[in-house]
Design a protein around this motif. Structure first.
Motif, short mmCIF file in Angstrom:
data_model
loop_
_atom_site.label_atom_id
_atom_site.label_comp_id
_atom_site.label_asym_id
_atom_site.label_seq_id
_atom_site.Cartn_x
_atom_site.Cartn_y
_atom_site.Cartn_z
N ILE A 1 -10.30 -12.78 34.75
CA ILE A 1 -11.49 -12.97 35.58
C ILE A 1 -11.11 -13.16 37.04
O ILE A 1 -11.73 -12.59 37.95
CB ILE A 1 -12.30 -14.18 35.08
CG1 ILE A 1 -12.90 -13.86 33.70
CG2 ILE A 1 -13.40 -14.56 36.06
CD1 ILE A 1 -13.57 -15.04 33.03
N LEU A 2 -10.07 -13.95 37.29
CA LEU A 2 -9.61 -14.16 38.66
C LEU A 2 -9.16 -12.85 39.28
O LEU A 2 -9.44 -12.58 40.46
CB LEU A 2 -8.47 -15.18 38.67
CG LEU A 2 -7.89 -15.52 40.06
CD1 LEU A 2 -8.97 -16.09 40.98
CD2 LEU A 2 -6.73 -16.51 39.92
N ARG A 3 -8.50 -12.02 38.51
CA ARG A 3 -8.06 -10.71 39.00
C ARG A 3 -9.26 -9.81 39.30
O ARG A 3 -9.25 -9.05 40.26
CB ARG A 3 -7.14 -10.07 37.97
CG ARG A 3 -6.48 -8.78 38.44
CD ARG A 3 -5.46 -8.31 37.40
NE ARG A 3 -4.95 -7.00 37.74
CZ ARG A 3 -3.93 -6.76 38.56
NH1 ARG A 3 -3.31 -7.78 39.13
NH2 ARG A 3 -3.53 -5.53 38.81
N VAL A 4 -10.32 -9.93 38.49
CA VAL A 4 -11.51 -9.12 38.71
C VAL A 4 -12.23 -9.54 39.99
O VAL A 4 -12.58 -8.69 40.84
CB VAL A 4 -12.47 -9.22 37.51
CG1 VAL A 4 -13.81 -8.58 37.83
CG2 VAL A 4 -11.86 -8.55 36.28
N VAL A 5 -12.48 -10.83 40.15
CA VAL A 5 -13.27 -11.30 41.30
C VAL A 5 -12.51 -11.17 42.61
O VAL A 5 -13.13 -11.12 43.69
CB VAL A 5 -13.73 -12.76 41.09
CG1 VAL A 5 -14.62 -12.87 39.88
CG2 VAL A 5 -12.55 -13.72 41.00
N THR A 6 -11.18 -11.09 42.55
CA THR A 6 -10.41 -10.86 43.78
C THR A 6 -10.25 -9.38 44.07
O THR A 6 -9.61 -9.01 45.05
CB THR A 6 -9.02 -11.52 43.68
OG1 THR A 6 -8.35 -11.09 42.49
CG2 THR A 6 -9.14 -13.03 43.67
N GLY A 7 -10.80 -8.51 43.19
CA GLY A 7 -10.81 -7.09 43.45
C GLY A 7 -9.54 -6.36 43.10
O GLY A 7 -9.31 -5.24 43.58
N ARG A 8 -8.68 -6.95 42.26
CA ARG A 8 -7.41 -6.32 41.93
C ARG A 8 -7.37 -5.78 40.51
O ARG A 8 -6.34 -5.30 40.05
CB ARG A 8 -6.25 -7.30 42.14
CG ARG A 8 -6.13 -7.81 43.56
CD ARG A 8 -4.83 -8.57 43.76
NE ARG A 8 -3.68 -7.72 43.52
CZ ARG A 8 -3.12 -6.92 44.45
NH1 ARG A 8 -3.65 -6.84 45.66
NH2 ARG A 8 -2.06 -6.20 44.17
N ALA A 9 -8.46 -5.85 39.80
CA ALA A 9 -8.49 -5.41 38.42
C ALA A 9 -9.10 -4.02 38.30
O ALA A 9 -9.74 -3.51 39.22
CB ALA A 9 -9.31 -6.40 37.57
N TRP A 10 -8.91 -3.42 37.15
CA TRP A 10 -9.55 -2.15 36.84
C TRP A 10 -11.06 -2.34 36.82
O TRP A 10 -11.56 -3.36 36.34
CB TRP A 10 -9.10 -1.65 35.47
CG TRP A 10 -7.72 -1.09 35.44
CD1 TRP A 10 -6.56 -1.76 35.59
CD2 TRP A 10 -7.37 0.28 35.23
NE1 TRP A 10 -5.50 -0.91 35.49
CE2 TRP A 10 -5.96 0.35 35.25
CE3 TRP A 10 -8.10 1.44 35.01
CZ2 TRP A 10 -5.28 1.54 35.08
CZ3 TRP A 10 -7.42 2.63 34.82
CH2 TRP A 10 -6.03 2.67 34.86
N THR A 11 -11.80 -1.36 37.33
CA THR A 11 -13.25 -1.45 37.32
C THR A 11 -13.86 -0.05 37.31
O THR A 11 -13.26 0.90 37.81
CB THR A 11 -13.77 -2.22 38.55
OG1 THR A 11 -15.19 -2.21 38.52
CG2 THR A 11 -13.28 -1.61 39.85
N ARG A 12 -15.05 0.04 36.77
CA ARG A 12 -15.78 1.30 36.77
C ARG A 12 -16.75 1.39 37.95
O ARG A 12 -17.38 2.40 38.17
CB ARG A 12 -16.56 1.46 35.45
CG ARG A 12 -15.67 1.55 34.22
CD ARG A 12 -16.48 1.78 32.96
NE ARG A 12 -17.38 0.68 32.67
CZ ARG A 12 -18.71 0.76 32.66
NH1 ARG A 12 -19.30 1.89 32.95
NH2 ARG A 12 -19.44 -0.29 32.37
N ASP A 13 -16.85 0.34 38.69
CA ASP A 13 -17.77 0.30 39.82
C ASP A 13 -17.03 0.68 41.10
O ASP A 13 -16.47 -0.16 41.78
CB ASP A 13 -18.37 -1.10 39.94
CG ASP A 13 -19.45 -1.16 40.99
OD1 ASP A 13 -19.77 -0.10 41.56
OD2 ASP A 13 -19.96 -2.25 41.25
N LYS A 14 -17.03 1.97 41.41
CA LYS A 14 -16.27 2.45 42.56
C LYS A 14 -16.80 1.90 43.88
O LYS A 14 -16.05 1.69 44.83
CB LYS A 14 -16.30 3.98 42.59
CG LYS A 14 -15.40 4.59 43.67
CD LYS A 14 -15.39 6.10 43.58
CE LYS A 14 -14.47 6.68 44.65
NZ LYS A 14 -14.42 8.15 44.58
N SER A 15 -18.09 1.64 43.94
CA SER A 15 -18.67 1.17 45.19
C SER A 15 -18.17 -0.22 45.57
O SER A 15 -18.27 -0.61 46.74
CB SER A 15 -20.20 1.15 45.10
OG SER A 15 -20.62 0.24 44.10
N ALA A 16 -17.68 -0.98 44.58
CA ALA A 16 -17.21 -2.34 44.85
C ALA A 16 -15.75 -2.39 45.23
O ALA A 16 -15.21 -3.44 45.50
CB ALA A 16 -17.44 -3.24 43.63
#
Length: 335
Positions: free
Chosen positions: A267-282
């Motif tokens: 979760i920490l990796r996600v909220v800091t923007g370093r994780a895999w994501t499908r939301d390219k705009s973010a």
């Protein structure tokens, strides 16, 4: 009738409680780092479209912390009751353990650990889906998840019965079945995530011809994204628990703590923007997109931002294919 000596179990329980305190401190640090990141002004400016997901992760992290707190507190209270408050109990600490192993707050702690386990596994399956972006990949893990949930409820019911013992009898057998299904789920999902990250990183480096693909293959990213610590400690607990080792209580403590810490790291990796994501705009920073067209060509575009300047590289690779449909694979990372 005298009961077998539980000296090793007592020592393992004591050491496990000490490790609970240490790892609980780590969990608190990770939790407040997550909260600070989500509520920070800079985070709101860089991720304006992630308000709903941030709110979810905030509540999810709080739920993990509360459940973990219940487990740590009940283990500590039971140890205090057994070793200090009832130090002169007839038959000693071993007899106290046999008589009060199913006391209500111990059952409450077991329930909290099972719910914590289910939440963590649910997040891990979701992250697997995000990494693969294919619902078919997670169908079998979802079935395992539902099976583990059913066995977990049965184990909790049996463990809560009067004079029951989590480490003996039917409760122990159900515990082995539950832990086996959960660990199998962890191994499968972790392997899928590790394999996907490694493959995607290699493809990134191969097509673009730069070293940034290593960012997808570094050990820290793979360990955190796949919750490997959670899986490895679970394997250690399952082995000790299935052979009825008295050290299993120690591995159980570490495993439950990792059940909270591993998803909190994700979760920490996600909220800091370093994780895999499908939301390219973010996403900001480095973006790579492969697109396979009907003509059978693959193009790759990477953009790296350095302060106010941006450098754009474009690579085009001809690929022979017999398919006529259009598909795309995306890799995105924030640096």
């Amino acid at each position: 009738m005298p009961i077998p000596s539980q000296a090793v179990f007592q020592n393992s329980y004591y050491i496990g409680n000490n490790f609970n305190g240490i790892l609980y401190g780590i969990e608190l640090v990770l939790y407040f780092m997550t909260v600070r990141t989500i509520l920070g002004t800079r985070h709101k400016q860089t991720r304006p479209g992630a308000k709903s997901s941030d709110r979810f992760f905030l509540f999810f992290s709080t739920a993990l912390l509360c459940l973990n707190t219940v487990f740590v507190a009940t283990e500590a209270v039971f140890g205090e009751e057994m070793w200090i408050v009832h130090a002169d109990y007839p038959g000693g600490q071993d007899q106290y353990l046999a008589d009060f192993a199913s006391v209500w707050y111990q059952t409450f702690g077991t329930a909290a650990s099972i719910v914590l386990n289910l939440l963590s596994d649910g997040l891990l399956i979701y992250r697997c889906y995000v990494v693969w972006d294919d619902i078919r990949i997670v169908l079998f893990p979802i079935l395992l998840y539902l099976g583990a949930f059913s066995v977990g409820i049965a184990q909790l019911y049996e463990d809560g019965r009067p004079s029951a013992n989590y480490f003996a009898g039917l409760a122990q057998k159900l515990g082995v079945a539950y832990t086996s299904s959960v660990i199998s789920l962890n191994i499968i999902v972790s392997s899928l995530i590790c394999g996907r990250i490694y493959y995607a990183g290699r493809r990134y480096a191969h097509v673009v011809g730069i070293d940034v693909g290593r960012e997808y293959m570094n050990a820290a990213a793979i360990i955190v994204e796949s919750a490997s610590l959670y899986t490895l400690t679970g394997i250690a607990y399952l082995i000790s628990f299935s052979i009825n080792s008295q050290t299993s209580i120690f591995f159980l403590s570490i495993y439950v703590m990792m059940t909270c810490i591993a998803p909190q790291m994700i979760i920490l990796r996600v909220v800091t923007g370093r994780a895999w994501t499908r939301d390219k705009s973010a996403m900001t920073g480095t973006n790579l997109e492969f697109t396979k067209t009907a003509q059978g060509h693959t193009t790759g575009t990477t953009m790296t931002q350095y302060g106010d300047e941006s450098l754009t590289k474009h690579a085009e690779l001809s690929v022979t294919t017999k398919q006529s449909n259009t598909s795309s694979v995306r890799l995105e990372e924030v640096v």
